[in-house]
Design a protein around this motif. Structure first.
Motif, short mmCIF file in Angstrom:
data_model
loop_
_atom_site.label_atom_id
_atom_site.label_comp_id
_atom_site.label_asym_id
_atom_site.label_seq_id
_atom_site.Cartn_x
_atom_site.Cartn_y
_atom_site.Cartn_z
N TYR A 196 -5.44 -7.42 -6.00
CA TYR A 196 -5.89 -6.84 -6.95
C TYR A 196 -6.95 -5.90 -7.62
N ALA A 197 -7.90 -5.65 -6.97
CA ALA A 197 -8.78 -5.01 -6.85
C ALA A 197 -8.09 -3.82 -6.17
N GLU A 198 -7.47 -3.79 -5.77
CA GLU A 198 -7.01 -2.37 -4.70
C GLU A 198 -5.08 -1.77 -4.87
N GLY A 199 -5.02 -2.55 -6.75
CA GLY A 199 -4.30 -1.89 -7.60
C GLY A 199 -3.67 -2.68 -7.43
N LEU A 200 -2.46 -2.67 -5.59
CA LEU A 200 -1.26 -4.07 -5.74
C LEU A 200 -0.38 -4.83 -6.33
N ILE A 201 -1.47 -5.72 -7.42
CA ILE A 201 -1.12 -6.36 -8.32
C ILE A 201 -0.92 -5.78 -9.99
N ASP A 202 0.29 -5.60 -10.48
CA ASP A 202 0.44 -5.81 -12.06
C ASP A 202 -1.21 -6.19 -12.51
N PRO A 250 3.40 -1.89 -7.10
CA PRO A 250 3.63 -3.05 -6.18
C PRO A 250 4.40 -4.41 -5.77
N TYR A 251 3.23 -5.58 -6.88
CA TYR A 251 3.58 -6.68 -6.32
C TYR A 251 3.55 -7.10 -8.77
N SER A 252 4.59 -8.01 -8.95
CA SER A 252 4.38 -8.38 -10.74
C SER A 252 5.62 -9.25 -10.68
N GLY A 253 4.87 -10.28 -11.53
CA GLY A 253 5.36 -11.70 -11.32
C GLY A 253 5.05 -12.02 -13.37
N THR A 254 5.13 -13.26 -13.55
CA THR A 254 4.01 -13.84 -14.94
C THR A 254 2.97 -15.08 -14.43
N GLY A 255 2.34 -14.05 -14.22
CA GLY A 255 1.45 -15.30 -13.71
C GLY A 255 0.80 -15.66 -12.48
N VAL A 301 1.05 -1.54 0.18
CA VAL A 301 0.24 -0.17 -0.36
C VAL A 301 0.82 1.05 0.33
N ALA A 302 2.16 1.45 0.99
CA ALA A 302 2.93 2.27 0.74
C ALA A 302 3.83 2.36 -0.29
N VAL A 303 3.88 1.87 -1.15
CA VAL A 303 4.55 1.37 -2.54
C VAL A 303 3.53 2.03 -3.02
N LYS A 304 2.64 2.12 -3.73
CA LYS A 304 1.80 2.56 -4.47
C LYS A 304 1.59 3.78 -4.42
N SER A 305 1.14 4.61 -3.02
CA SER A 305 1.16 5.93 -3.01
C SER A 305 2.77 6.80 -3.16
N THR A 306 3.15 6.35 -3.33
CA THR A 306 5.03 6.98 -2.47
C THR A 306 5.93 6.86 -4.19
N ILE A 365 -9.98 -14.24 -8.31
CA ILE A 365 -8.56 -13.05 -8.10
C ILE A 365 -8.98 -12.09 -8.71
N ASN A 366 -9.21 -12.54 -10.08
CA ASN A 366 -9.68 -10.64 -11.14
C ASN A 366 -11.35 -10.59 -10.90
N GLY A 367 -11.59 -11.14 -9.86
CA GLY A 367 -13.45 -10.31 -9.98
C GLY A 367 -14.65 -10.91 -10.64
#
Length: 556
Positions: free
Chosen positions: A306-312, A248-253, A231-236, A518-520
């Motif tokens: 994912y819903a809060e935009g913390l996952i790519d 904040p987080y990214s990966g392949t799959g 959360v802190a990363v997303k706004s800084t 996960i993606n809603g």
């Protein structure tokens, strides 16, 4: 309830029809590919020198292995990162030929066409003396071993493979996993040292240490603290480029993240070799954990990220090239891969240990099976020198042979430092022609790209898993690793067909639905219906087979 007779009759018919179709299709497509037709493979194999064992030239111990020179031919998988240099020209095999008196001819088959060509060779009988780095699955070891295509190695290993035998005695689970349901062993594996924890972790969950410091935060120890960091990363603007483009987080799959975090909810208690079934610590019984309430909570937590935009948002579609491009732009706050420094020159990353979950669970469940490829090496009935071949392969499971296999020759490709550490020489680490480490190594060794038979230990393996940051991640994970890590189970032909059909359909459905949760696109209100669907697909039979295989594994 067991597998029904009607289902098995249908499955047998399908398997026979599929085999005929694959065989016909393969005959039309394989001719001449990679420069070798199936007929060439067969003729090369039959051209071996006279049987060394029969003529009394085999030496039971020491070098050379045979008093008279002999030749062998191996069907050999080739990774794209392994270059095009013929294996016969690489230092490791030239040295081994001089030591052993055995010349090996390697028929190289690229990994992208390996399965088809291996299956065709086995189906048509057009195979050479052995399969090397050929990814032979356990089901094929069982099938073709029972038919006599693969040589039964039980007694041969006891007599001529002291190094692998010693490993099976030290690590009984290795023998369990190599033993097929009929009680026999048909292969020699890729085996990671169980004490080499960074290798078994493989791909830790990395976070940016310098970004933690900028945020005034300590390294996360719990799921909640990891969430707070994201959360802190997303706004800084941590990379200082004037934009909030940090991810904040990214990966392949999405599944690597699930597998990294599920231990915080106490599921996945037998490691990555068993991604659907584990043992319930409360009653010590098998459970299909992917339908449990605890696993549902794992998915709900990741859905929240994912819903809060913390996952790519690209997580479900991007490849490693795209991911590493983002990493090279210093945008990744956390990610999962072998090591950021080797993948995209990512600096200041540290691997996390086991995060404590909401119920107090703290299990590092992301542990691979030490026996990675059971069928890394298998000897066929075409081989006139099985004893000598076992001795040749077993040499690489010992310290002297492993150094040759992974490092090459001292003074030519590596040197020993004052503290006894092995290091590649400068012309390999900092190649004057600008070659990468893997490219520079292709004149010396052949392990790049994986799937090789052999024994991987930190003493002589110099991949990303042996870097200080990876060693540090392993030390953090150590206090919370799985106590009873299960190797993969081996199934009978009947059980294999169930797992290949009904079992595979269940796995596919589960993965698809988990991504939707996960993606809603699927609501957790549908969870009970989702569980019932899995049960109706054949979960009872699935668990009956799993219990039988577990009992057999524990009894080996």
């Amino acid at each position: 309830m067991g597998i029904t007779t009607r289902w098995m009759g249908t499955a047998t018919t399908i398997v026979l029809m599929t085999s005929l179709i694959v065989g016909c299709a393969g005959n039309g497509n394989n001719a001449g590919s990679n420069g070798n037709s199936g007929q060439t493979m067969m003729n090369t194999s039959s051209g071996n020198a006279g049987g060394a064992e029969a003529s009394g030239t085999l030496q039971a111990t020491g070098m050379p292995i045979t008093q008279e020179p002999i030749e062998l031919t191996f069907f050999t998988g080739l990774a794209g990162s392994n270059g095009s240099t013929p294996f016969e020209e690489r230092l490791v095999y030239k040295e081994m030929e001089q030591l052993s008196n055995i010349k090996v001819n390697f028929q190289l088959v690229p990994f992208d066409g390996l399965t088809e060509k291996r299956n065709l060779a086995l189906a048509n009988g057009d195979y050479p003396d052995a399969f090397f780095t050929a990814r032979v699955p356990s089901a094929d070891l069982m099938r073709y071993g029972s038919e006599g295509v693969f040589v039964q190695l039980d007694e041969l290993l006891e007599q001529y493979a002291p190094n692998l035998t010693a490993l099976m005695e030290k690590y009984p689970a290795l023998r369990k996993a190599l033993t097929m349901p009929n009680g026999h062993i048909y292969s020699m594996p890729t085996f990671y040292d169980p004490e080499f924890l960074p290798m078994l972790i493989g791909t830790p969950l990395w976070i940016k240490q310098d970004w933690l410091e900028q945020l005034g935060m300590d390294e996360p120890q719990t799921i909640d603290e990891y969430y707070d960091y994201l959360v802190a990363v997303k706004s800084t603007d941590l990379n200082g480029n004037g934009k909030l483009d940090e991810i904040p987080y990214s990966g392949t799959g999405i599944f690597p993240l699930i597998e990294q975090l599920e231990g915080a909810w106490g599921v996945g208690t037998r490691g990555l070799g068993h991604k659907f079934v584990d043992v319930n610590p409360e009653n010590n019984e098998l459970r299909f954990f992917r339908t449990t309430d605890r696993y549902k909570e794992v998915l709900q937590f990741i859905n929240k990220l994912y819903a809060e935009g913390l996952i790519d948002p690209d997580i479900f579609t991007q490849d490693s090239k795209t991911l590493y491009a983002k990493g090279s732009e210093e945008r990744l706050a956390s990610t999962i891969n072998p090591n950021p420094i080797t993948q995209f020159n990512g600096e200041n990353y540290v691997g996390l240990g086991a995060l404590k979950g909401p119920h107090g669970d703290q299990l590092y469940s992301h542990i691979k099976v030490p026996m990675v490829w059971p069928g890394a090496f298998a000897i066929t009935d075409k081989n006139q020198h099985p004893e000598a071949t076992v001795r040749w392969m077993d040499y690489f499971y010992g310290e002297e042979g492993a150094k040759l296999f992974f490092m090459g020759k001292e003074g030519e490709s590596y040197e020993t430092t004052t503290d006894g550490t092995l290091e590649f020489m400068d012309h390999i680490k900092n190649n004057p022609d600008g070659l990468t480490l893997d490219q520079a190594l292709t004149n010396y060794v052949s392990w790049m790209g994986g799937s090789y038979p052999g024994y991987v230990k930190v003493d002589w393996f110099k991949g990303s898993e042996s870097l200080p940051s990876a060693i540090d991640a392993g030390e953090k994970a150590a206090p919370h690793v799985i106590d009873d890590l299960w190797y993969n189970f081996n199934y009978t032909d009947e059980e294999t067909e169930f797992m290949r059909t009904i079992g595979a359909d269940m796995h596919t459905y589960i993965r698809e639905m988990e991504a939707k949760f996960i993606n809603g696109s699927a609501s957790f209100k549908e969870w009970d219906k989702y569980v019932r669907t899995i049960e109706n697909m054949g979960l009872e039979d699935y668990m009956t087979i799993y219990q039988t295989a577990a009992d057999r594994y524990n009894g080996n």
